[in-house]
Design an enzyme around this catalytic site. Structure first.
Site, PDB file in Angstrom:
ATOM      1  N   ASP A 137       0.858  -1.183   0.000  1.00 61.42           N
ATOM      2  CA  ASP A 137       0.000   0.000   0.000  1.00 61.42           C
ATOM      3  C   ASP A 137       0.892   1.230   0.000  1.00 61.42           C
ATOM      4  O   ASP A 137       1.996   1.204   0.555  1.00 61.42           O
ATOM      5  CB  ASP A 137      -0.917   0.016   1.227  1.00 61.42           C
ATOM      6  N   ALA A 181     -11.536  -5.310  -8.341  1.00 62.05           N
ATOM      7  CA  ALA A 181     -11.474  -3.876  -8.036  1.00 62.05           C
ATOM      8  C   ALA A 181     -12.062  -3.056  -9.177  1.00 62.05           C
ATOM      9  O   ALA A 181     -13.220  -2.654  -9.141  1.00 62.05           O
ATOM     10  CB  ALA A 181     -10.035  -3.472  -7.744  1.00 62.05           C
ATOM     11  N   ARG A 182     -11.251  -2.830 -10.217  1.00 64.11           N
ATOM     12  CA  ARG A 182     -11.695  -2.077 -11.385  1.00 64.11           C
ATOM     13  C   ARG A 182     -11.046  -2.642 -12.635  1.00 64.11           C
ATOM     14  O   ARG A 182      -9.870  -3.020 -12.629  1.00 64.11           O
ATOM     15  CB  ARG A 182     -11.325  -0.579 -11.258  1.00 64.11           C
ATOM     16  N   ASP A 207     -13.865 -10.138 -11.751  1.00 64.72           N
ATOM     17  CA  ASP A 207     -15.222  -9.617 -11.569  1.00 64.72           C
ATOM     18  C   ASP A 207     -15.412  -8.329 -12.361  1.00 64.72           C
ATOM     19  O   ASP A 207     -16.525  -7.851 -12.512  1.00 64.72           O
ATOM     20  CB  ASP A 207     -15.498  -9.370 -10.079  1.00 64.72           C
ATOM     21  N   GLU A 263     -16.891  -3.461 -20.409  1.00 63.41           N
ATOM     22  CA  GLU A 263     -18.043  -4.070 -19.736  1.00 63.41           C
ATOM     23  C   GLU A 263     -19.332  -3.717 -20.474  1.00 63.41           C
ATOM     24  O   GLU A 263     -19.620  -2.542 -20.671  1.00 63.41           O
ATOM     25  CB  GLU A 263     -18.108  -3.595 -18.278  1.00 63.41           C
ATOM     26  N   HIS A 270     -19.263  -8.247 -12.620  1.00 59.97           N
ATOM     27  CA  HIS A 270     -19.144  -7.059 -11.759  1.00 59.97           C
ATOM     28  C   HIS A 270     -20.177  -7.102 -10.621  1.00 59.97           C
ATOM     29  O   HIS A 270     -20.949  -6.160 -10.416  1.00 59.97           O
ATOM     30  CB  HIS A 270     -19.308  -5.781 -12.576  1.00 59.97           C
ATOM     31  N   ILE A 271     -20.149  -8.213  -9.867  1.00 60.25           N
ATOM     32  CA  ILE A 271     -21.131  -8.403  -8.795  1.00 60.25           C
ATOM     33  C   ILE A 271     -20.498  -8.422  -7.410  1.00 60.25           C
ATOM     34  O   ILE A 271     -21.121  -8.865  -6.447  1.00 60.25           O
ATOM     35  CB  ILE A 271     -21.924  -9.711  -9.011  1.00 60.25           C
ATOM     36  N   GLY A 272     -19.254  -7.929  -7.307  1.00 58.22           N
ATOM     37  CA  GLY A 272     -18.579  -7.963  -6.016  1.00 58.22           C
ATOM     38  C   GLY A 272     -19.382  -7.366  -4.881  1.00 58.22           C
ATOM     39  O   GLY A 272     -19.400  -7.893  -3.764  1.00 58.22           O
ATOM     40  N   ALA A 273     -20.068  -6.274  -5.150  1.00 58.77           N
ATOM     41  CA  ALA A 273     -20.858  -5.592  -4.112  1.00 58.77           C
ATOM     42  C   ALA A 273     -22.318  -6.016  -4.114  1.00 58.77           C
ATOM     43  O   ALA A 273     -23.108  -5.510  -3.311  1.00 58.77           O
ATOM     44  CB  ALA A 273     -20.772  -4.079  -4.319  1.00 58.77           C
TER      45      ALA A 273
END
Length: 310
Positions: free
Chosen positions: A170, A231-232, A256, A261, A282-285
């Site tokens: 990080d 993430a993205r 994901d 997209e 793209h269903i992580g959340a």
């Protein structure tokens, strides 16, 4: 006051918004770019998720807009600088869906290591690949977590039950107390890549992180590495992934998110056809619990900002 919700919001959140701001006119309907550009001139508040792109072109027509609420963490679908120039406040809901994303990552790792999807598909096709699908244990592996924000911390916490060694990269120095709590060691970027069996990306998408993982980075990774991107799209160079998946360097990939997209081009047809590529749209959340938290949190933020308007 007119509040428009352009992407679906949890029902309880919508009801709370109407209770908290009973005098406001609240509408909820998804408008594509050209329609939103026409209608945005009438709105005081706009609430979106990830589907709506609030571009500079759209904001040029936002004559009354005072607040944009992003129900989610990232702001890459909103031109924040253009909003700032027009005096529009942008708020979001960091951390509310992080646990759901972290759980999906663990699921992808286990799927790759134990051939869950491949085994399921094989059985449906009448195959019995018992000998071919000898997998790996997650326990005892070294996991590289690139980005130690909300999702990265949840992931490290979940992995403690598997007894993994967690290596952290990080840009911000992580305290010794936190590292001990998450059974983690903070190392330079390349050292994390060189020493990890599994690498999971949890950084925002920007100029510095675009194709953060590409040929040079994959080349120094361990053989049979697993790479996860929830993430993205664009943080990982997908053409490099295809290359190293085909030559056997990478054991498996979990995606994901994608640069394109939905991923519909011929390139993606080839990438997604590989048996060691695990993908979700793209269903992580996208869990009931996360969407409830995100919805309530963005309404709390919007109500606070509306009441602070002069």
């Amino acid at each position: 006051m007119k509040i428009h919700i352009n992407d679906p919001l949890d029902k309880e959140a919508l009801e709370k918004l109407k209770r908290e701001l009973p005098q406001a006119e609240v509408t909820s309907e998804h408008f594509e770019k050209d329609i939103l550009k026409q209608k945005i001139k009438d709105y005081d508040v706009l609430i979106v998720r990830s589907a709506t792109k609030v571009t500079k072109e759209i904001l040029e027509h936002a004559d009354k807009l005072k607040i944009i609420g992003r129900a989610g963490m990232g702001l890459d679908n909103i031109d924040v600088e253009a909003a700032k120039t027009k005096g529009i406040k942008v708020v979001n809901t960091p951390g509310q869906n992080a646990l759901s994303v972290a759980e999906l990552v663990v699921g992808m790792i286990l799927d790759i290591y134990r051939f869950i999807t491949r085994g399921t598909v094989g059985l449906r096709e009448g195959k019995w690949e018992k000998k071919e699908l000898e997998g790996f244990e997650l326990s005892g592996k070294t996991v590289g977590i690139i980005g130690f924000g909300y999702v990265g911390k949840h992931l490290a916490n979940l992995l403690r039950g598997f007894g993994t060694k967690n290596l952290i990269y990080d840009v911000i120095k992580v305290s010794d107390e936190e590292l001990k709590k998450y059974n983690a060691v903070q190392l330079p970027f390349e050292e994390v890549l060189k020493n990890s069996d599994i690498i999971s990306l949890h950084v925002p998408k920007n100029e510095k992180t675009f194709h953060l993982i590409s040929d040079p980075q994959i080349d120094i990774m361990k053989d049979n590495v697993v790479i996860i991107n929830a993430a993205r799209g664009g943080i990982v160079d997908e053409k490099a992934l295809l290359k190293y998946l085909k030559n056997g360097k990478i054991l498996g990939v979990g995606l994901d998110v994608f640069e394109e997209e939905p991923p519909a081009s011929d390139f993606y047809k080839e990438l997604l056809s590989l048996p060691n590529v695990i993908t979700t749209p793209h269903i992580g959340a996208s869990t009931k619990e996360a969407q409830a938290r995100v919805g309530i949190n963005i309404i709390d933020r919007i109500v606070e900002e509306v009441r602070n308007l002069k």
